[in-house]
Enzyme design. Structure first.
Site, PDB file in Angstrom:
ATOM      1  N   ARG A 119       0.805  -1.226   0.000  1.00  0.00           N
ATOM      2  CA  ARG A 119       0.000   0.000   0.000  1.00  0.00           C
ATOM      3  C   ARG A 119       0.837   1.275   0.000  1.00  0.00           C
ATOM      4  NH1 ARG A 119      -3.160  -3.431   3.416  1.00  0.00           N
ATOM      5  NH2 ARG A 119      -5.107  -4.012   2.375  1.00  0.00           N
ATOM      6  N   GLU A 183       9.595  17.382 -25.713  1.00  0.00           N
ATOM      7  CA  GLU A 183       8.896  17.725 -24.471  1.00  0.00           C
ATOM      8  C   GLU A 183       9.331  19.094 -23.951  1.00  0.00           C
ATOM      9  OE1 GLU A 183       6.561  16.624 -22.467  1.00  0.00           O
ATOM     10  OE2 GLU A 183       6.062  14.655 -23.291  1.00  0.00           O
ATOM     11  N   LYS A 225       7.702  22.480 -14.865  1.00  0.00           N
ATOM     12  CA  LYS A 225       6.987  21.310 -14.337  1.00  0.00           C
ATOM     13  C   LYS A 225       6.804  21.424 -12.818  1.00  0.00           C
ATOM     14  CE  LYS A 225       5.274  17.055 -14.956  1.00  0.00           C
ATOM     15  NZ  LYS A 225       6.026  15.861 -15.383  1.00  0.00           N
ATOM     16  N   ARG A 239      -2.548  21.781 -14.151  1.00  0.00           N
ATOM     17  CA  ARG A 239      -1.585  20.752 -14.572  1.00  0.00           C
ATOM     18  C   ARG A 239      -1.926  20.188 -15.946  1.00  0.00           C
ATOM     19  NH1 ARG A 239       1.154  15.942 -10.885  1.00  0.00           N
ATOM     20  NH2 ARG A 239       2.390  15.035 -12.566  1.00  0.00           N
ATOM     21  N   ASN A 243      -0.326  18.644 -20.830  1.00  0.00           N
ATOM     22  CA  ASN A 243      -0.762  17.633 -21.797  1.00  0.00           C
ATOM     23  C   ASN A 243      -0.788  18.159 -23.229  1.00  0.00           C
ATOM     24  OD1 ASN A 243      -1.186  15.717 -19.755  1.00  0.00           O
ATOM     25  ND2 ASN A 243      -3.255  16.475 -19.367  1.00  0.00           N
ATOM     26  N   HIS A 246      -0.353  15.818 -26.160  1.00  0.00           N
ATOM     27  CA  HIS A 246      -0.447  14.438 -25.693  1.00  0.00           C
ATOM     28  C   HIS A 246      -1.747  13.747 -26.094  1.00  0.00           C
ATOM     29  CE1 HIS A 246       3.045  15.605 -23.435  1.00  0.00           C
ATOM     30  NE2 HIS A 246       3.138  14.433 -22.846  1.00  0.00           N
ATOM     31  N   HIS A 250      -0.948  10.430 -27.725  1.00  0.00           N
ATOM     32  CA  HIS A 250      -1.263   9.128 -27.127  1.00  0.00           C
ATOM     33  C   HIS A 250      -2.082   8.256 -28.079  1.00  0.00           C
ATOM     34  CE1 HIS A 250      -0.693  10.282 -22.600  1.00  0.00           C
ATOM     35  NE2 HIS A 250       0.446  10.176 -23.252  1.00  0.00           N
ATOM     36  N   HIS A 263       7.790   8.033 -27.347  1.00  0.00           N
ATOM     37  CA  HIS A 263       6.751   8.898 -26.781  1.00  0.00           C
ATOM     38  C   HIS A 263       6.922  10.354 -27.230  1.00  0.00           C
ATOM     39  CE1 HIS A 263       3.924  10.699 -24.023  1.00  0.00           C
ATOM     40  NE2 HIS A 263       4.876  11.404 -23.455  1.00  0.00           N
TER      41      HIS A 263
END
Length: 368
Positions: A119, A183, A225, A239, A243, A246, A250, A263
């Site tokens: 956990r 990026e 970031k 945030r 993206n 992306h 994706h 990527h």
């Protein structure tokens, strides 16, 4: 004797944890300083190639080394289970620490492993590719892929620290290095015009990995970031600007079964398509869309995209984790240095933007 080159350290402050993203040449040799004194057994998740190139810098940690096969196609739950079984067999407990030592896939998967083992145990992120240094390792996002899409299973699990050593990019293949540059270009488009202009004016120095310029662009991207994650840890609103590129990127990765593009290359395509979409949706001047496409292409090439069908790519969008209640959300720039989040974009506009990006890359390959 190793000489340190001191560089910025950026604070990431979230509700879950406050930590530093340390950018320093040679910091790998000081990794032990970032392990809690009361830590139990250490488990280092890496790939054989990364260990061969850089593992000697971490020998003093005396960690159990767990090798991940590598590759986007192996970023699956089965691999997470296999790594967890190895930890259990080696006597891991709640005092154990996972060290994710590799590229973005290792950072994502290692962080995910740490977040769910017993956990949750701590993780130290040590990214070894440019892409992972400026993206995957910072911010606490972890994940694994499903057949239906990328990172559809995952958690938010903030690390103890992120150790970024720019020296390691010297060993990167050119293609991997360029994938990381995309990026950083993204960061310039969404929040920093000066960073974007560096890519316009300093191409040769950037591609040559000139330390002065490389250190500058890495620091700029990590700063952005860190600022964004500190303000919005779990992608509530701000945030989501990270993206940019992306959503379609994706979809392209999924459509090519994670075997054709890196990527960063998929994100590059997504950024060009998003720039064209921004012309119609948020009023980006066409000349600025061309500017984004030109700068992105200058750091190519990306693999040939012949055979990609816009309709099939569009169909993939609804399976992306950024889709909410059936609405695809896009991050679009009204100008370079600023973006807006929009939804409910008409299918025809998205198809047209994908077609424009495909034509752009077809032209780039023809010119090459």
């Amino acid at each position: 004797m190793l000489q340190r080159t001191y560089m910025p350290s950026f604070r990431v402050a979230t509700a879950a944890r406050e930590y530093q993203a340390v950018i320093e040449r040679g910091v790998l040799s000081r990794a032990a300083e970032y392990i809690p004194k009361k830590a139990g057994k250490l488990f280092l998740v890496t790939t054989e190639d990364v260990w061969r190139l850089h593992g000697s810098a971490l020998n003093e940690l005396n960690a159990h080394t767990l090798f991940f096969p590598g590759g986007e196609s192996r970023k699956r739950m089965a691999e997470v289970e296999a790594l967890a079984e190895q930890m259990a067999e080696a006597g891991a407990d709640r005092s154990s620490v996972v060290i994710a030592f590799g590229g973005g896939i290792v950072n994502d998967l290692g962080g995910f492993l740490a977040s769910i083992f017993m956990r949750g145990v701590p993780v130290l992120q040590i990214p070894t590719t440019l892409l992972s240094q400026v993206d995957a390792a910072v911010g606490g996002k972890t994940g694994a892929n499903l057949r239906h899409g990328k990172n559809l299973v995952g958690t938010f699990h903030q690390p103890l620290a992120v150790l970024i050593d720019p020296d390691v990019i010297a060993t990167l293949p050119d293609r991997e290095y360029r994938a990381g540059l995309y990026e950083i270009i993204k960061c310039g488009i969404i929040r920093d015009t000066g960073l974007f202009e560096t890519f316009e004016t300093q191409r040769d120095r950037v591609l040559a990995k000139d330390p002065a310029v490389a250190d500058q662009i890495i620091a700029a991207a990590v700063r952005i970031k860190a600022e964004v994650v500190s303000a919005d840890e779990k992608e509530g609103d701000l945030r989501r600007i990270l993206n940019f590129g992306h959503t379609i990127g994706h979809a392209l990765e999924a459509e090519t079964e994670y075997t054709r593009l890196l990527h960063g290359e998929a994100v590059a395509f997504g950024m060009v398509a998003a720039a064209r979409l921004a012309v119609d949706v948020v009023g980006l001047p066409p000349s600025e869309a061309e500017r984004i496409a030109t700068v992105t292409a200058a750091y190519g090439p990306i693999p040939d995209l012949a055979g990609i069908e816009p309709e099939r790519l569009f169909a993939r969008l609804t399976g992306d984790k950024k889709t909410v209640q059936g609405k695809v959300h896009f991050v679009l720039p009204p100008r370079i240095g600023e973006v807006k989040i929009v939804s409910g974009v008409a299918k025809d506009g998205i198809i047209s933007a994908i077609e424009w990006a495909l034509e752009h890359y077809a032209g780039a390959h023809a010119a090459a």
